[in-house]
Design a protein around this motif. Sequence first.
Motif, PDB file in Angstrom:
ATOM      1  N   HIS B 115       0.738  -1.204   0.012  1.00  0.00           N
ATOM      2  CA  HIS B 115       0.183   0.041  -0.126  1.00  0.00           C
ATOM      3  C   HIS B 115       0.676   1.356   0.140  1.00  0.00           C
ATOM      4  O   HIS B 115       0.257   2.295  -0.373  1.00  0.00           O
ATOM      5  CB  HIS B 115      -0.953   0.029   1.225  1.00  0.00           C
ATOM      6  CG  HIS B 115      -1.924  -1.202   1.296  1.00  0.00           C
ATOM      7  ND1 HIS B 115      -2.908  -1.516   0.345  1.00  0.00           N
ATOM      8  CD2 HIS B 115      -1.711  -2.326   1.856  1.00  0.00           C
ATOM      9  CE1 HIS B 115      -3.354  -2.608   0.735  1.00  0.00           C
ATOM     10  NE2 HIS B 115      -3.007  -3.129   1.844  1.00  0.00           N
ATOM     11  N   THR B 118       0.744   2.759  -3.321  1.00  0.00           N
ATOM     12  CA  THR B 118      -0.462   3.377  -3.672  1.00  0.00           C
ATOM     13  C   THR B 118      -0.534   4.826  -3.033  1.00  0.00           C
ATOM     14  O   THR B 118      -0.955   5.857  -3.364  1.00  0.00           O
ATOM     15  CB  THR B 118      -1.590   2.711  -2.906  1.00  0.00           C
ATOM     16  OG1 THR B 118      -1.536   1.481  -3.289  1.00  0.00           O
ATOM     17  CG2 THR B 118      -3.104   3.279  -3.249  1.00  0.00           C
ATOM     18  N   ARG B 122      -0.593   8.557  -5.397  1.00  0.00           N
ATOM     19  CA  ARG B 122      -1.858   9.266  -5.243  1.00  0.00           C
ATOM     20  C   ARG B 122      -1.656  10.564  -4.836  1.00  0.00           C
ATOM     21  O   ARG B 122      -2.396  11.183  -4.446  1.00  0.00           O
ATOM     22  CB  ARG B 122      -2.806   8.537  -4.436  1.00  0.00           C
ATOM     23  CG  ARG B 122      -3.501   7.322  -5.390  1.00  0.00           C
ATOM     24  CD  ARG B 122      -4.702   6.473  -4.490  1.00  0.00           C
ATOM     25  NE  ARG B 122      -4.895   5.196  -5.040  1.00  0.00           N
ATOM     26  CZ  ARG B 122      -5.694   4.264  -4.726  1.00  0.00           C
ATOM     27  NH1 ARG B 122      -6.108   4.645  -3.657  1.00  0.00           N
ATOM     28  NH2 ARG B 122      -5.795   3.142  -5.358  1.00  0.00           N
TER      29      ARG B 122
END
Lengths: 438, 172
Positions: B115, B118, B122
């Motif tokens: 994660h 991620t 972003r």
Amino acid sequence: MNFKHEFSVGPQTLVAMIMVAVLMVACGGGGGTRTPNQSLSRKGPGPLIQIPTPPAPPALGNVVPIVIDAGPVPTTASEINVAYVSVTVCTPGTYGATAACQTIDHVLVDTGSSGLRLLNSALYSNLTLPAVATNPGGPAIGECMTFADGFTWGSVRSADIYLGGEVAPSVPIQVIVDQPGGTTAVPTDCSSTGGINENTPALLGANGILGVGLFANDCDVCLLWTVPAAYYTCTSTGCTNSNVTSAQVVQNPVALFQQNPVTLVKDNNGVLIDLPAVSAVGATTSLAGSLIFGIGTQTNNKLGGATVYATDSYGNFSTTYNGPNTSYIDSGSNALFFNDSITMCRGTTWAYCPPLPLPLSATNTAASGGNSGSVNFSIVGVDPLGPSIVAANIGGPYGQNGWFDWGLPFFFGRPVFTAISGMSPPTGVPAGPFWAYQ
Amino acid sequence: MHFHTPISTMVKPPKMTTANVALRLFVTLAAICHVAAAHASLGGDSASVEADRAHMNVKHAARLTLSSTGSYTVHETILPTGTLVRQYVSKSGVVFAVAWSGSFVPDLRQLLGPHFDTMTARQAKRVHAGHRLVSQHESDLVIESGGHPRSFVGRAYLPSALPAGVVEKDIQ
């Protein structure tokens, strides 16, 4: 660290070391993010300026203008609620002697951090700022500085810093992206702190950061311990975590100010940020204010009726708003951040968008539990203000419960003092760290 | 609640022999390889909590606390930097949340596992730039990271993996 002085290496150890080496290769060890991008290097040579001896400052010499505008890259990365000043840096020791200075505009004024950081790409190639090294000719010092939304990586170099009529000589600063000791990689533990690598004017939202916060340096602990993702010693083959000395750590230039040449006192115990109030429709194009050095040292920086709110040694005090919160006043945050059930914006997804200006109130209390006072503030929705807005009383959710960030809108129409820990204040002014406002 | 660990509690590594150093290095590197292969940490199994601790040079055992409902266990660790890390492990053995607070941001690449990418992917600049906190709220992943130098705080959790009866306010 010199391996040989610490250990004698026997055959068994050699086998173990080979195992480690094999494993490192096997799992791709020794990594780091390569940054060969040439746009990150210095810009070409430019006209260096000479500072007169002594500098001829206006009036008391302890004021530099603040401008709040769309930032250094207004077309592609328009900023909101970022306070900027211009900073002049010079080759150390060239005070008045040779032309060896450059003024950098759009340097973010940050009460939430300490120390000057400048993007390498904002500096002329012919400006000499010597690397701070462990010893002459030895490994260079590098730094990873972590912020809430990203990190800055680069070398530690020495500069004379001029702000208005104030001078701080031979200050260790961070030159962002500049590769210490010729290393070519951002250390893995640095990028592992998350956030963005703020290595361009657009990503940093500025050409640099002027940390005028509560502390005289950016890492007390680093003087005592080797901390991951903080300071490093670096050579062309890479960087190793390291502690630093007080002569190597990046320092708040205010704490190092010499005697003010006009008034002959040291304006070194903190700063006052003075910004005008901003109406509900916000400000487009630009907003002007002042960064004033010293607290109670001149006629223009007296505490007067301001209440002093001491902070703890981490730079926090407390705010009561929907319950107790750990809190801080941070000119480098571009909104007030606190958790509430206010309607969120559709466009600016990180901000609150109340349909009408929303008046609110909170209570701030000193960390020591002493002084306490209520703060009235208001939140306006940012989306209806349009894309060209550069200053507005905006807010957004903090995320984590129990925290409150008084960002730049707190300063609008409210002069705020930030006092540095460990300095000797003039009579009648308490010792830092504290914030004070009326 | 907030945990600021005084500097004085920071752990000094014990003196080690060369063989010990090499062995520890080997074990640590093996753990790193294992983690990379298993995509552990947030979303991983409870064994990944131990791998995280090895990676971050934690020498002492985590303090385990069973939640009042018994549906999860909090593994609380103080890193050598003084930063406090809490990893939330469900009864079925899934790390569904991690929270941190302290003077230094912990190794989020390690704690967030896959994660982490991620999170970084972003964070492209959005409308109205300026500096603020990290607050990423997706249906399958929430990451919040805030604070300032000397005092950082944050948490990440997997909404779909929260045990029944657990709400986001429980993750501190």
